[in-house]
Design an enzyme around this catalytic site. Structure first.
Site, PDB file in Angstrom:
ATOM      1  N   ASP A  93       0.857  -1.182   0.000  1.00  0.00           N
ATOM      2  CA  ASP A  93       0.000   0.000   0.000  1.00  0.00           C
ATOM      3  C   ASP A  93       0.895   1.235   0.000  1.00  0.00           C
ATOM      4  O   ASP A  93       1.386   1.668   1.043  1.00  0.00           O
ATOM      5  CB  ASP A  93      -0.916  -0.018   1.222  1.00  0.00           C
ATOM      6  N   ALA A  94       1.154   1.776  -1.192  1.00  0.00           N
ATOM      7  CA  ALA A  94       2.060   2.908  -1.340  1.00  0.00           C
ATOM      8  C   ALA A  94       1.376   4.144  -1.905  1.00  0.00           C
ATOM      9  O   ALA A  94       1.840   5.258  -1.708  1.00  0.00           O
ATOM     10  CB  ALA A  94       3.230   2.516  -2.246  1.00  0.00           C
ATOM     11  N   LYS A  95       0.284   3.952  -2.674  1.00  0.00           N
ATOM     12  CA  LYS A  95      -0.485   5.050  -3.257  1.00  0.00           C
ATOM     13  C   LYS A  95       0.402   5.995  -4.053  1.00  0.00           C
ATOM     14  O   LYS A  95       0.251   7.213  -3.997  1.00  0.00           O
ATOM     15  CB  LYS A  95      -1.284   5.806  -2.192  1.00  0.00           C
ATOM     16  N   ARG A  96       1.317   5.424  -4.813  1.00  0.00           N
ATOM     17  CA  ARG A  96       2.242   6.236  -5.602  1.00  0.00           C
ATOM     18  C   ARG A  96       1.513   6.882  -6.774  1.00  0.00           C
ATOM     19  O   ARG A  96       0.556   6.331  -7.307  1.00  0.00           O
ATOM     20  CB  ARG A  96       3.380   5.372  -6.134  1.00  0.00           C
TER      21      ARG A  96
END
Length: 275
Positions: A93-96
């Protein structure tokens, strides 16, 4: 093996739609570890091992590691999960969300450094910011669509061509960006009506990563009924804090397993075809 195939097999093998979120906060650790940022790996490893029988995926949130300079512990945790629970998908879960050349580096980080099976990304900068992730054809790319936070409505409900932006994103991903079958969407459990609208827009096959049950208060029955496909799958329903911090005492491992099992069973009660 592709991410979608691995996830499909995990749904069947675990009889579960539960994703266990790994958001380690040393201030909330059990008494024996409390305040020990150097023990993040030990805590998360124990949670992963004890909840593995009830999970279809694990989802470490990178910010909880990076904020404490614990990226090396995240690497170690990812290696542990890949070694000891190889059939359970690992979602970073990085939401880059950045332009192509930078997105290439984020993709290397997610897929090579951490060995993730899938990563969460932001669609705000458009298709060329997503394209670099598709260079790994066996990995998943899970696009933010309708997030579980109240402030998500500030932008996600703006109308474009007569539909809210979150449905525009769902349509772009389903109709254009998912040409290799690698994509999923993040849609929060706190908005079951929008969850149902997304499922109707994208069809039955694309998986949804659904945060918002547990500590955020999303209703399990409404979530399952809104987002499941006819096969009773299609969702990774995430719970983090309710499982991780089920107990601060000596029984924290057993408490985490108990809550994970109960959450899995609660979800299963409402899946299509279950009595």
């Amino acid at each position: 093996m592709s991410f979608i195939r691995k996830l499909t097999q995990a749904w069947a093998a675990s009889d579960s739609l539960l994703t266990v979120g790994l958001d380690p906060d040393p201030a909330r650790f059990p008494a024996e570890l409390r305040g020990r940022a150097d023990r993040i790996f030990d805590f998360c490893r124990a949670i992963a091992d004890i909840t593995a029988p009830y999970a279809c995926a694990f989802k470490p949130q990178i910010a909880y590691f990076a904020a404490r300079g614990a990226e090396d512990q995240l690497e170690e945790l990812c290696r542990h999960i890949k070694t000891h629970h190889p059939d359970i998908p690992l979602v970073l879960d990085a939401k880059r969300g950045d332009i192509g050349s930078t997105a290439e580096q984020y993709a290397i980080e997610a897929f090579e450094r951490y060995g993730a099976d899938a990563v969460t990304v932001s669609p705000y900068m458009g298709s060329d910011s997503i394209e670099p992730y598709f260079a790994w054809p066996d990995r998943g790319v899970i696009v933010l669509c309708r997030t579980s936070n109240p402030g998500g409505s500030d932008l996600q409900f703006l109308e474009t061509d007569g539909e809210p932006l979150y449905l525009r994103v769902a349509g772009l991903v389903a109709d254009q960006w998912n040409r290799h079958g690698q994509c999923g969407l993040v849609v929060g459990a706190t908005f079951p009506a929008e969850l149902a609208a997304v499922r109707a827009r994208i069809g039955a096959d694309m998986p949804l990563l659904v945060p918002g049950i547990g500590a955020q208060g999303g209703d399990v029955q409404a979530t399952v009924q809104a987002g499941c496909n006819a096969a009773g799958t299609g969702m990774m329903i995430n719970s983090s804090r309710a499982i991780l911090y089920a107990s601060g005492g000596d029984d924290w491992r057993e408490a985490a397993a108990r809550v994970a099992r109960a959450t899995r069973d609660d979800i299963n009660r409402f899946r299509p075809g279950r009595s």
